[in-house]
Design a protein around this motif. Structure first.
Motif, PDB file in Angstrom:
ATOM      1  N   ALA A   1     -19.782  -4.977 -12.721  1.00  0.00           N
ATOM      2  CA  ALA A   1     -20.224  -4.059 -11.673  1.00  0.00           C
ATOM      3  C   ALA A   1     -20.825  -4.829 -10.501  1.00  0.00           C
ATOM      4  CB  ALA A   1     -21.246  -3.072 -12.234  1.00  0.00           C
ATOM      5  N   VAL A   2     -21.631  -5.839 -10.805  1.00  0.00           N
ATOM      6  CA  VAL A   2     -22.259  -6.648  -9.751  1.00  0.00           C
ATOM      7  C   VAL A   2     -21.207  -7.455  -8.988  1.00  0.00           C
ATOM      8  CG1 VAL A   2     -23.842  -8.572  -9.318  1.00  0.00           C
ATOM      9  CG2 VAL A   2     -24.498  -6.748 -10.896  1.00  0.00           C
ATOM     10  N   ARG A   3     -20.215  -7.961  -9.712  1.00  0.00           N
ATOM     11  CA  ARG A   3     -19.147  -8.709  -9.052  1.00  0.00           C
ATOM     12  C   ARG A   3     -18.377  -7.810  -8.078  1.00  0.00           C
ATOM     13  NH1 ARG A   3     -15.007 -11.627 -12.909  1.00  0.00           N
ATOM     14  NH2 ARG A   3     -14.607  -9.450 -13.485  1.00  0.00           N
ATOM     15  N   GLY A   4     -18.131  -6.562  -8.486  1.00  0.00           N
ATOM     16  CA  GLY A   4     -17.465  -5.619  -7.591  1.00  0.00           C
ATOM     17  C   GLY A   4     -18.293  -5.349  -6.351  1.00  0.00           C
ATOM     18  N   TYR A   5     -19.607  -5.244  -6.542  1.00  0.00           N
ATOM     19  CA  TYR A   5     -20.517  -5.042  -5.405  1.00  0.00           C
ATOM     20  C   TYR A   5     -20.464  -6.246  -4.461  1.00  0.00           C
ATOM     21  CZ  TYR A   5     -24.916  -4.630  -2.831  1.00  0.00           C
ATOM     22  OH  TYR A   5     -25.864  -4.571  -1.827  1.00  0.00           O
ATOM     23  N   ASP A   6     -20.600  -7.441  -5.017  1.00  0.00           N
ATOM     24  CA  ASP A   6     -20.601  -8.662  -4.193  1.00  0.00           C
ATOM     25  C   ASP A   6     -19.280  -8.853  -3.454  1.00  0.00           C
ATOM     26  OD1 ASP A   6     -23.197  -9.413  -4.784  1.00  0.00           O
ATOM     27  OD2 ASP A   6     -22.630 -10.643  -6.501  1.00  0.00           O
ATOM     28  N   ASN A   7     -18.178  -8.595  -4.128  1.00  0.00           N
ATOM     29  CA  ASN A   7     -16.861  -8.771  -3.501  1.00  0.00           C
ATOM     30  C   ASN A   7     -16.683  -7.813  -2.325  1.00  0.00           C
ATOM     31  OD1 ASN A   7     -16.117 -10.789  -5.261  1.00  0.00           O
ATOM     32  ND2 ASN A   7     -14.923  -9.464  -6.610  1.00  0.00           N
ATOM     33  N   GLU A   8     -17.098  -6.564  -2.511  1.00  0.00           N
ATOM     34  CA  GLU A   8     -16.933  -5.600  -1.420  1.00  0.00           C
ATOM     35  C   GLU A   8     -17.843  -5.940  -0.245  1.00  0.00           C
ATOM     36  OE1 GLU A   8     -15.815  -1.057  -1.135  1.00  0.00           O
ATOM     37  OE2 GLU A   8     -17.711  -1.339  -2.200  1.00  0.00           O
ATOM     38  N   ALA A   9     -19.076  -6.341  -0.522  1.00  0.00           N
ATOM     39  CA  ALA A   9     -19.988  -6.729   0.555  1.00  0.00           C
ATOM     40  C   ALA A   9     -19.424  -7.921   1.327  1.00  0.00           C
ATOM     41  CB  ALA A   9     -21.364  -7.072  -0.021  1.00  0.00           C
ATOM     42  N   HIS A  10     -18.865  -8.894   0.600  1.00  0.00           N
ATOM     43  CA  HIS A  10     -18.276 -10.076   1.234  1.00  0.00           C
ATOM     44  C   HIS A  10     -17.086  -9.688   2.111  1.00  0.00           C
ATOM     45  CE1 HIS A  10     -16.825 -14.169   1.769  1.00  0.00           C
ATOM     46  NE2 HIS A  10     -15.644 -13.779   1.333  1.00  0.00           N
ATOM     47  N   HIS A  11     -16.210  -8.824   1.598  1.00  0.00           N
ATOM     48  CA  HIS A  11     -15.049  -8.389   2.365  1.00  0.00           C
ATOM     49  C   HIS A  11     -15.465  -7.673   3.647  1.00  0.00           C
ATOM     50  CE1 HIS A  11     -12.433  -8.939  -1.280  1.00  0.00           C
ATOM     51  NE2 HIS A  11     -11.583  -9.271  -0.337  1.00  0.00           N
ATOM     52  N   LEU A  12     -16.415  -6.763   3.532  1.00  0.00           N
ATOM     53  CA  LEU A  12     -16.778  -5.945   4.681  1.00  0.00           C
ATOM     54  C   LEU A  12     -17.501  -6.733   5.770  1.00  0.00           C
ATOM     55  CD1 LEU A  12     -17.751  -2.670   2.812  1.00  0.00           C
ATOM     56  CD2 LEU A  12     -15.964  -2.920   4.542  1.00  0.00           C
ATOM     57  N   LYS A  13     -18.119  -7.824   5.416  1.00  0.00           N
ATOM     58  CA  LYS A  13     -18.732  -8.661   6.450  1.00  0.00           C
ATOM     59  C   LYS A  13     -17.678  -9.236   7.387  1.00  0.00           C
ATOM     60  CE  LYS A  13     -22.752  -9.831   3.639  1.00  0.00           C
ATOM     61  NZ  LYS A  13     -23.422 -10.844   2.780  1.00  0.00           N
ATOM     62  N   GLY A  14     -16.435  -9.300   6.895  1.00  0.00           N
ATOM     63  CA  GLY A  14     -15.348  -9.774   7.744  1.00  0.00           C
ATOM     64  C   GLY A  14     -14.457  -8.662   8.268  1.00  0.00           C
ATOM     65  N   PHE A  15     -14.390  -7.540   7.533  1.00  0.00           N
ATOM     66  CA  PHE A  15     -13.443  -6.483   7.878  1.00  0.00           C
ATOM     67  C   PHE A  15     -14.055  -5.320   8.649  1.00  0.00           C
ATOM     68  CE2 PHE A  15     -11.015  -7.827   3.826  1.00  0.00           C
ATOM     69  CZ  PHE A  15     -10.366  -8.813   4.531  1.00  0.00           C
ATOM     70  N   LEU A  16     -15.380  -5.231   8.713  1.00  0.00           N
ATOM     71  CA  LEU A  16     -16.005  -4.129   9.441  1.00  0.00           C
ATOM     72  C   LEU A  16     -15.742  -4.280  10.938  1.00  0.00           C
ATOM     73  CD1 LEU A  16     -17.800  -1.749   8.411  1.00  0.00           C
ATOM     74  CD2 LEU A  16     -19.745  -2.988   9.349  1.00  0.00           C
ATOM     75  N   ARG A  17     -15.389  -3.188  11.593  1.00  0.00           N
ATOM     76  CA  ARG A  17     -15.071  -3.204  13.021  1.00  0.00           C
ATOM     77  C   ARG A  17     -15.994  -2.243  13.771  1.00  0.00           C
ATOM     78  NH1 ARG A  17     -12.975  -7.110  11.380  1.00  0.00           N
ATOM     79  NH2 ARG A  17     -10.741  -7.597  11.296  1.00  0.00           N
ATOM     80  N   PHE A  18     -16.508  -2.707  14.909  1.00  0.00           N
ATOM     81  CA  PHE A  18     -17.391  -1.905  15.745  1.00  0.00           C
ATOM     82  C   PHE A  18     -16.642  -1.423  16.981  1.00  0.00           C
ATOM     83  CE2 PHE A  18     -20.328  -4.506  13.317  1.00  0.00           C
ATOM     84  CZ  PHE A  18     -21.384  -3.642  13.046  1.00  0.00           C
ATOM     85  N   ASP A  19     -16.933  -0.180  17.383  1.00  0.00           N
ATOM     86  CA  ASP A  19     -16.398   0.387  18.622  1.00  0.00           C
ATOM     87  C   ASP A  19     -17.569   0.728  19.532  1.00  0.00           C
ATOM     88  OD1 ASP A  19     -13.483   0.605  18.046  1.00  0.00           O
ATOM     89  OD2 ASP A  19     -14.195   1.870  16.411  1.00  0.00           O
TER      90      ASP A  19
END
Length: 258
Positions: free
Chosen positions: A124-142
């Motif tokens: 569960a923690v690995r899933g949390y860490d992986n998603e947080a890591h991905h979104l730091k690169g994939f999140l887009r601001f408008d």
């Protein structure tokens, strides 16, 4: 037949830790207790079970958190806190079983990967860490009309705290908001100030979800760059999906209206 006592709590730090406190303080054996985090679809129903609705209690929650840090370890505390924010629907029960084991074994419990409850917690923690890591690169601001930056997403795990800490450090001079559509929470950072997380009402959430995206020159350039950088002969959709899950793409500038 063994009777079950199911402690139902809200999906929050205080809710889950209060349920654990009440279950532990009860006169029932651990085998008779179960922690159920209330979700959108409800949990599994059991025959011959007594359901106990738990109201969040800050004092009880704080006692459980202090106990984990003092009687087990800081590492266990960090793991459990991430597990609380994970998207696993069984996280309440998973954390409860892990703590039963960890209080017996001490700090070494965090490395007892042969134990099913420890392994489940780590997954569960690995899933949390992986998603947080991905979104730091994939999140887009408008950029909005008022000059604020807005990013929308719907993650499996509640990674808002990690994202706000990350982007407030890198965009300290910017005013921005990150909106979690699934949980109806928004992280707010005003230029040069301390960020905070706010829970929206249903009306506020709908209004923010309906915020129109204003395409500007930079967004158009970003889309052109995304298209032109690809080498058609080397396209690998399978690898692309592994590196960039499909669920992130509706919120990304380069995939919008493509």
């Amino acid at each position: 037949m063994e009777r079950l006592y199911i402690y139902r709590c809200e999906d929050s730090v205080e809710g889950i830790f209060t349920a654990i406190y009440d279950a532990w303080a009860s006169v029932h054996r651990h085998e008779e207790n179960r922690i159920e985090v209330c979700g959108e679809n409800g949990g599994e129903l059991y025959l011959f079970a007594e359901y106990i609705d738990v109201e969040p209690d800050a004092e009880k929650s704080d006692k459980v958190q202090r106990s984990i840090r003092l009687r087990i370890s800081e590492e266990a505390y960090e793991l459990v806190m991430k597990a609380v924010l994970a998207g696993n629907p069984e996280k309440g029960e998973m954390i409860y079983r892990f703590l039963i084991y960890a209080y017996q074994e001490g700090a070494k419990a965090c490395r007892s990967y042969g134990n099913p409850f420890v392994l489940q917690l780590f997954e569960a923690v690995r899933g949390y860490d992986n998603e947080a890591h991905h979104l730091k690169g994939f999140l887009r601001f408008d950029e909005q009309e008022n000059g604020w930056l807005l990013a929308k997403y719907a993650p499996k795990n509640n990674v808002m705290g990690d994202l706000m800490a990350h982007f407030s450090d890198r965009l300290n001079c910017e005013c921005f908001m990150i909106f979690d559509e699934r949980r109806r929470i928004v992280g707010v950072h005003e230029s040069g100030k301390v960020w905070f997380i706010y829970r929206l009402s249903e009306e506020e959430s709908q209004r923010l979800s309906g915020t129109a995206v204003t395409e500007d020159t930079y967004a158009a350039l970003w889309k052109i760059f995304h298209r032109k950088i690809a080498i058609k002969e080397r396209e690998n959709p399978g690898l692309q999906r592994n590196n960039l899950p499909l669920r992130f793409r509706p919120y990304m500038t380069e995939f919008r209206n493509v």
